[in-house]
Design a protein around this motif. Structure first.
Motif, PDB file in Angstrom:
ATOM      1  N   GLY A 160      33.255  36.683  35.701  1.00 12.95           N
ATOM      2  CA  GLY A 160      31.899  37.433  35.291  1.00 12.95           C
ATOM      3  C   GLY A 160      31.747  38.651  35.617  1.00 12.95           C
ATOM      4  N   GLY A 161      32.628  39.212  36.354  1.00 14.94           N
ATOM      5  CA  GLY A 161      32.309  40.739  36.938  1.00 14.94           C
ATOM      6  C   GLY A 161      33.293  41.434  36.369  1.00 14.94           C
ATOM      7  N   LYS A 162      33.480  42.754  36.918  1.00 21.50           N
ATOM      8  CA  LYS A 162      34.320  43.740  36.248  1.00 21.50           C
ATOM      9  C   LYS A 162      35.037  44.548  37.236  1.00 21.50           C
ATOM     10  CE  LYS A 162      31.497  44.952  32.188  1.00 21.50           C
ATOM     11  NZ  LYS A 162      30.730  46.041  31.362  1.00 21.50           N
ATOM     12  N   ASN A 163      35.454  43.668  38.386  1.00 24.71           N
ATOM     13  CA  ASN A 163      36.210  44.243  39.329  1.00 24.71           C
ATOM     14  C   ASN A 163      37.599  43.466  39.270  1.00 24.71           C
ATOM     15  OD1 ASN A 163      36.300  46.023  41.672  1.00 24.71           O
ATOM     16  ND2 ASN A 163      36.594  44.165  42.793  1.00 24.71           N
ATOM     17  N   LEU A 164      38.636  44.274  39.579  1.00 21.60           N
ATOM     18  CA  LEU A 164      40.008  43.934  39.839  1.00 21.60           C
ATOM     19  C   LEU A 164      40.632  44.278  41.024  1.00 21.60           C
ATOM     20  CD1 LEU A 164      41.409  45.503  36.638  1.00 21.60           C
ATOM     21  CD2 LEU A 164      41.250  42.998  37.064  1.00 21.60           C
ATOM     22  N   TYR A 165      41.759  43.264  41.567  1.00 26.05           N
ATOM     23  CA  TYR A 165      42.100  43.737  42.881  1.00 26.05           C
ATOM     24  C   TYR A 165      43.476  44.093  43.032  1.00 26.05           C
ATOM     25  CZ  TYR A 165      37.620  41.270  43.981  1.00 26.05           C
ATOM     26  OH  TYR A 165      36.575  41.117  43.977  1.00 26.05           O
ATOM     27  N   SER A 181      49.121  51.761  45.475  1.00 25.91           N
ATOM     28  CA  SER A 181      47.762  51.141  45.705  1.00 25.91           C
ATOM     29  C   SER A 181      46.706  52.243  45.572  1.00 25.91           C
ATOM     30  CB  SER A 181      47.632  50.407  47.110  1.00 25.91           C
ATOM     31  OG  SER A 181      46.436  49.757  47.253  1.00 25.91           O
ATOM     32  N   GLU A 182      46.872  53.383  46.392  1.00 23.39           N
ATOM     33  CA  GLU A 182      45.877  54.234  46.265  1.00 23.39           C
ATOM     34  C   GLU A 182      45.595  54.835  44.664  1.00 23.39           C
ATOM     35  OE1 GLU A 182      46.238  57.683  49.044  1.00 23.39           O
ATOM     36  OE2 GLU A 182      46.711  56.516  50.468  1.00 23.39           O
ATOM     37  N   GLU A 192      34.519  51.696  33.927  1.00 25.43           N
ATOM     38  CA  GLU A 192      33.836  50.543  33.646  1.00 25.43           C
ATOM     39  C   GLU A 192      34.392  49.524  34.444  1.00 25.43           C
ATOM     40  OE1 GLU A 192      31.949  47.482  29.877  1.00 25.43           O
ATOM     41  OE2 GLU A 192      33.179  49.381  29.509  1.00 25.43           O
ATOM     42  N   TYR A 193      35.556  48.906  34.541  1.00 24.25           N
ATOM     43  CA  TYR A 193      36.233  48.249  35.304  1.00 24.25           C
ATOM     44  C   TYR A 193      36.737  48.830  36.458  1.00 24.25           C
ATOM     45  CZ  TYR A 193      35.869  44.691  31.649  1.00 24.25           C
ATOM     46  OH  TYR A 193      35.305  43.914  30.838  1.00 24.25           O
ATOM     47  N   THR A 194      36.626  48.508  37.811  1.00 21.97           N
ATOM     48  CA  THR A 194      37.066  49.226  38.956  1.00 21.97           C
ATOM     49  C   THR A 194      37.929  48.195  39.489  1.00 21.97           C
ATOM     50  OG1 THR A 194      35.370  48.021  40.164  1.00 21.97           O
ATOM     51  CG2 THR A 194      34.770  50.507  39.242  1.00 21.97           C
ATOM     52  N   ALA A 195      38.718  48.764  40.459  1.00 19.49           N
ATOM     53  CA  ALA A 195      40.023  48.034  41.375  1.00 19.49           C
ATOM     54  C   ALA A 195      39.910  48.567  42.761  1.00 19.49           C
ATOM     55  CB  ALA A 195      41.355  48.607  40.849  1.00 19.49           C
ATOM     56  N   TYR A 228      41.815  38.362  40.970  1.00 20.63           N
ATOM     57  CA  TYR A 228      41.304  37.525  41.981  1.00 20.63           C
ATOM     58  C   TYR A 228      41.551  38.094  43.217  1.00 20.63           C
ATOM     59  CZ  TYR A 228      46.031  36.474  41.722  1.00 20.63           C
ATOM     60  OH  TYR A 228      47.512  36.250  41.700  1.00 20.63           O
ATOM     61  N   ASP A 229      40.685  37.990  43.987  1.00 16.29           N
ATOM     62  CA  ASP A 229      40.717  38.387  45.501  1.00 16.29           C
ATOM     63  C   ASP A 229      41.901  37.625  46.331  1.00 16.29           C
ATOM     64  OD1 ASP A 229      40.775  39.926  47.955  1.00 16.29           O
ATOM     65  OD2 ASP A 229      38.688  39.544  48.190  1.00 16.29           O
ATOM     66  N   ASP A 230      41.386  37.009  47.207  1.00 22.98           N
ATOM     67  CA  ASP A 230      42.156  36.031  48.043  1.00 22.98           C
ATOM     68  C   ASP A 230      42.303  34.569  47.648  1.00 22.98           C
ATOM     69  OD1 ASP A 230      39.633  35.603  48.745  1.00 22.98           O
ATOM     70  OD2 ASP A 230      39.845  35.413  50.797  1.00 22.98           O
TER      71      ASP A 230
END
Length: 240
Positions: A160-165, A181-182, A192-195, A228-230
């Motif tokens: 439901g969010g807009k965040n990637l990992y 990574s950087e 619009e989507y962030t990592a 997903y994160d962890d």
């Protein structure tokens, strides 16, 4: 181009370029295209296989349509796109590919192989293949050293969010992993989507990067872009 049954890949070299492209290392953008479960009706695959494939195809389309060949030819590293099968069963596709590229593949019929029935778009000549061991395309022999890999995994469901990992790289001893990574985090800063860097600091999720790290004895590695994160997001199991 296909390098054996478990792998399909393409790369950015311009065949008409005058630079010494054979000596350039390669950065691979990779994805697993498996969706596997003991109960197939529970493994629809939209969040794993479909989202992985679509993400890489879109990245290739954007790269090809927005950056001229002359610019790509001047990059320090060439860019290759790879789609791996059999990843659910011991990373068959990526292990086969990495072994062929880094281990010095030898065709029993000679490394020139035989004419392949495959032909790339706009090519006037056919590619080369090997009958033993079977490889339908020997173009992977032109890739040179693999400098690093960016893999994509389960980006179709972001909870439901807009965040990637970005998994790996931020705390890695390998400087190039940290660089990848950087770059991925910075490029998303104004979108619009962030990592962001994953909180799972010392581990990588199952991905083609695992094969590269193991077979290179940690001499090369990479990062994994995930939804997903962890832990997998709610209602989004592994290979879902």
């Amino acid at each position: 181009a296909a390098a054996g049954t478990p792998v399909t890949f393409g790369y950015t070299d311009n065949e008409n370029a005058n630079d010494n492209s054979q000596d350039r290392p390669t950065v691979i953008l990779a994805a697993s295209i498996d969706s596997t479960s003991m109960f197939h009706e529970l493994s629809p695959g939209a969040n794993t296989a479909a989202s992985n494939i679509l993400s890489l195809l879109l990245a290739a389309e954007l790269l090809g349509s927005s950056i001229k060949d002359e610019v790509l030819d001047q990059l320090y590293s060439r860019i290759a796109f790879a789609f791996f099968q059999g990843e659910s069963y011991g990373f068959i596709g990526s292990r086969s590919f990495v072994k062929d590229v880094t281990g010095g593949f030898e065709c029993q019929a000679g490394n020139e192989g035989v004419p392949s029935v495959m032909k790339r778009k706009d090519e006037t000549s056919t590619t080369r293949a090997c009958l033993n061991p079977l490889r339908t395309d020997l173009t992977f022999q032109n890739l040179g050293d693999i400098r690093g890999m960016i893999a994509v995994d389960q980006v179709g469901n972001l909870g439901g969010g807009k965040n990637l990992y970005v998994q790996g790289g931020a705390n890695a001893e390998n400087g190039f992993d940290a660089f990848l990574s950087e770059v991925m985090i910075e490029l998303s800063a104004n979108g619009e989507y962030t990592a962001q860097a994953s909180s799972a600091e010392d581990s990588l999720p199952p991905s083609p990067v695992s094969s590269l790290v193991q077979l290179s004895a940690s001499g090369a590695g990479g990062v994994v872009l995930t939804g997903y994160d962890d832990a997998f997001v709610a209602n989004s199991l592994y290979h879902s």
